[in-house]
Motif scaffolding. Sequence first.
Motif, short mmCIF file in Angstrom:
data_model
loop_
_atom_site.label_atom_id
_atom_site.label_comp_id
_atom_site.label_asym_id
_atom_site.label_seq_id
_atom_site.Cartn_x
_atom_site.Cartn_y
_atom_site.Cartn_z
N ASN A 1 -6.45 -8.38 4.00
CA ASN A 1 -7.03 -7.21 3.35
C ASN A 1 -5.98 -6.65 2.41
O ASN A 1 -4.81 -7.07 2.44
CB ASN A 1 -7.44 -6.15 4.40
CG ASN A 1 -6.34 -5.89 5.42
OD1 ASN A 1 -6.22 -6.60 6.43
ND2 ASN A 1 -5.51 -4.90 5.16
N HIS A 2 -6.37 -5.69 1.57
CA HIS A 2 -5.38 -5.13 0.65
C HIS A 2 -4.38 -4.25 1.40
O HIS A 2 -4.59 -3.89 2.57
CB HIS A 2 -6.05 -4.40 -0.53
CG HIS A 2 -6.81 -3.16 -0.17
ND1 HIS A 2 -6.22 -2.03 0.34
CD2 HIS A 2 -8.14 -2.86 -0.29
CE1 HIS A 2 -7.11 -1.09 0.52
NE2 HIS A 2 -8.29 -1.56 0.16
N THR A 3 -3.30 -3.93 0.71
CA THR A 3 -2.12 -3.38 1.40
C THR A 3 -2.17 -1.88 1.64
O THR A 3 -1.20 -1.32 2.14
CB THR A 3 -0.86 -3.71 0.59
OG1 THR A 3 -0.99 -3.14 -0.74
CG2 THR A 3 -0.66 -5.21 0.47
N GLU B 1 -13.80 0.51 -0.36
CA GLU B 1 -13.78 -0.86 -0.87
C GLU B 1 -14.84 -0.95 -1.97
O GLU B 1 -15.98 -0.51 -1.80
CB GLU B 1 -14.11 -1.87 0.25
CG GLU B 1 -13.01 -2.08 1.26
CD GLU B 1 -11.85 -2.92 0.75
OE1 GLU B 1 -11.88 -3.34 -0.44
OE2 GLU B 1 -10.92 -3.16 1.54
N VAL C 1 -9.17 0.33 -4.27
CA VAL C 1 -8.15 -0.61 -4.73
C VAL C 1 -8.87 -1.76 -5.45
O VAL C 1 -9.99 -2.11 -5.11
CB VAL C 1 -7.32 -1.13 -3.54
CG1 VAL C 1 -6.37 -2.23 -3.98
CG2 VAL C 1 -6.55 0.03 -2.91
N GLY C 2 -8.22 -2.33 -6.44
CA GLY C 2 -8.79 -3.47 -7.16
C GLY C 2 -9.53 -3.10 -8.43
O GLY C 2 -10.11 -3.97 -9.09
N VAL D 1 -7.71 -11.43 -1.27
CA VAL D 1 -7.89 -10.84 0.05
C VAL D 1 -9.15 -11.42 0.68
O VAL D 1 -10.15 -11.65 0.02
CB VAL D 1 -7.97 -9.30 0.00
CG1 VAL D 1 -6.63 -8.71 -0.41
CG2 VAL D 1 -9.08 -8.81 -0.92
N TRP E 1 -1.58 -5.53 7.21
CA TRP E 1 -2.33 -6.71 6.79
C TRP E 1 -1.59 -7.95 7.27
O TRP E 1 -0.43 -7.89 7.67
CB TRP E 1 -2.47 -6.73 5.25
CG TRP E 1 -1.16 -6.96 4.52
CD1 TRP E 1 -0.65 -8.14 4.08
CD2 TRP E 1 -0.19 -5.96 4.17
NE1 TRP E 1 0.56 -7.95 3.48
CE2 TRP E 1 0.87 -6.63 3.51
CE3 TRP E 1 -0.12 -4.57 4.34
CZ2 TRP E 1 1.99 -5.94 3.02
CZ3 TRP E 1 0.99 -3.90 3.85
CH2 TRP E 1 2.02 -4.58 3.20
N SER F 1 -3.58 -12.32 -6.68
CA SER F 1 -3.71 -12.24 -5.23
C SER F 1 -5.15 -12.48 -4.78
O SER F 1 -6.09 -12.45 -5.58
CB SER F 1 -3.25 -10.86 -4.74
OG SER F 1 -4.09 -9.85 -5.30
N ALA G 1 -9.94 -7.14 -4.15
CA ALA G 1 -8.70 -6.88 -4.87
C ALA G 1 -8.19 -8.21 -5.39
O ALA G 1 -8.46 -9.26 -4.81
CB ALA G 1 -7.66 -6.22 -3.96
#
Length: 284
Positions: free
Chosen positions: A42-44, A262, A217-218, A11, A50, A9, A16
């Motif tokens: 952006n991430h979920t 983030e 996240v990520g 973003v 998003w 994916s 992420a």
Amino acid sequence: MKGIISIQSHVVFGHAGNSSAVFPLQRMGIEVWPIHTVQFSNHTQYQQGWTGRAFNAEDIAELINGLSNIEQLAQCQAVITGYQGSAEQCRAIIGAVSKVKQHNPNAIYVCDPVMGDPDKGCILAEGITEVLINEVMPIADVIVPNQFELTQFTGIEINSLADAKLACDKALALGPSVVLVKHLHSVSDDKFTMMLATAQGHYVIQRPHLAFSKQPVGVGDLITALFTGAMIQGNDAVSAFEHATNASYGILSMTQQLAQWELQTIAAQNEIVSPSSVYQAVIL
């Protein structure tokens, strides 16, 4: 020009998927050829939601064919895959890996089998988990699951290090030659535990938990990239495991210091090449 194909994916804002994996690999001096499975704003995990969309599975094959046409697949040292937007994309991964290995039999396939997180909400299209378990993970050279994903792959519930060893052994018997478990949450309440399993043995690293108001996240995408990068630079699996642990911990520490959720990958970029922590793997 040798490089890594990273199929996951993307973003626009934050870090992420490829947005978490590409820069760390580049900072390590490695060329990266990203292919995006989805592109989101952006991430979920944002409450506001998003925007964006998943790409067609055919796009993966088309881009791999384009790289083949310019004779670059022979220069591909590794394929990394992460979040997939559909079961069809998962099957396109199988074709992509096969084609790369036809051109370079020494290329490794590193699969981060993103199946969602029950605590955060499993945001996956129908059929992805089944294809990952039955078709994708068995062809990988390296898998980088979390505890939930390892249990899904092996059918073994994990409540201890002994359970984790058993699950890793089952995973190795199913095809992969390296298993890196990026988080064993049931093993310790006060330590963040990761495990590496190869034919040579089982290794564990425990480092401090870091508290966040919202969990970043990520991180898994970052760990996978750091581990793969270290491997193709000639490090053995244990050394690559230690590098991935210490570099990711450095980035998380900076993220915590700056009171962000983030990942602060850019601010902490020196940690990617010269981690300030030195947590070492212990053989079990």
